[in-house]
Motif scaffolding. Sequence first.
Motif, PDB file in Angstrom:
ATOM      1  N   SER A  36       0.816  -1.215   0.000  1.00 11.23           N
ATOM      2  CA  SER A  36       0.000   0.000   0.000  1.00 11.23           C
ATOM      3  C   SER A  36       0.848   1.264   0.000  1.00 11.23           C
ATOM      4  CB  SER A  36      -0.940  -0.007   1.203  1.00 11.23           C
ATOM      5  OG  SER A  36      -0.192  -0.079   2.393  1.00 11.23           O
ATOM      6  N   SER A 100      -4.789  -6.492  -0.972  1.00 11.84           N
ATOM      7  CA  SER A 100      -5.477  -5.428  -1.721  1.00 11.84           C
ATOM      8  C   SER A 100      -4.854  -5.161  -3.083  1.00 11.84           C
ATOM      9  CB  SER A 100      -5.529  -4.138  -0.895  1.00 11.84           C
ATOM     10  OG  SER A 100      -6.223  -4.361   0.309  1.00 11.84           O
ATOM     11  N   CYS A 102      -5.501  -5.597  -6.699  1.00  7.41           N
ATOM     12  CA  CYS A 102      -6.662  -5.899  -7.548  1.00  7.41           C
ATOM     13  C   CYS A 102      -6.326  -5.867  -9.033  1.00  7.41           C
ATOM     14  CB  CYS A 102      -7.783  -4.912  -7.262  1.00  7.41           C
ATOM     15  SG  CYS A 102      -8.310  -4.928  -5.549  1.00  7.41           S
TER      16      CYS A 102
END
Length: 144
Positions: A36, A100, A102
């Motif tokens: 992230s 996360s 994607c």
Amino acid sequence: MAATTTTKKPVMLIGIDESEYAIGALEWTLNHFFSSTINPPLFKLILLHAKPIPEIYLDISGPGTFLGSAPGLYQVLDQNLKNKAGNIMKKAKEICATRSVCDVEFEVEEGDARNVLCEGVNKYGASMLVVGSHGYGAIKRECE
């Protein structure tokens, strides 16, 4: 009106199979290149699995061979290999989702893993290829 330029991201291709080494390579790569803190990611990500062809498990050299003595065995074996590939990709998708990530493509190609990976690098114009070590080399020795 100012012209907009779109720069195409380099492609990172990850060879994936059911081994702990491939899964470890995927997790390491996601943690270091797709965390992230790196937003947007520097690479377009493609996960590629090489589904073996059933012939490598069967002797189909002539009449009266193992394949000839068991009608339908080829189809059963092929379906089992497809199911295995589906399970591998399902696990890879779950790992990506937990981090996360994607924007990733999942591909399954039939053939020998070495050839499939080399062809994948060419097909997608990959700048980087990531594979697990299968326990070979200094990386595993140093980490144990």
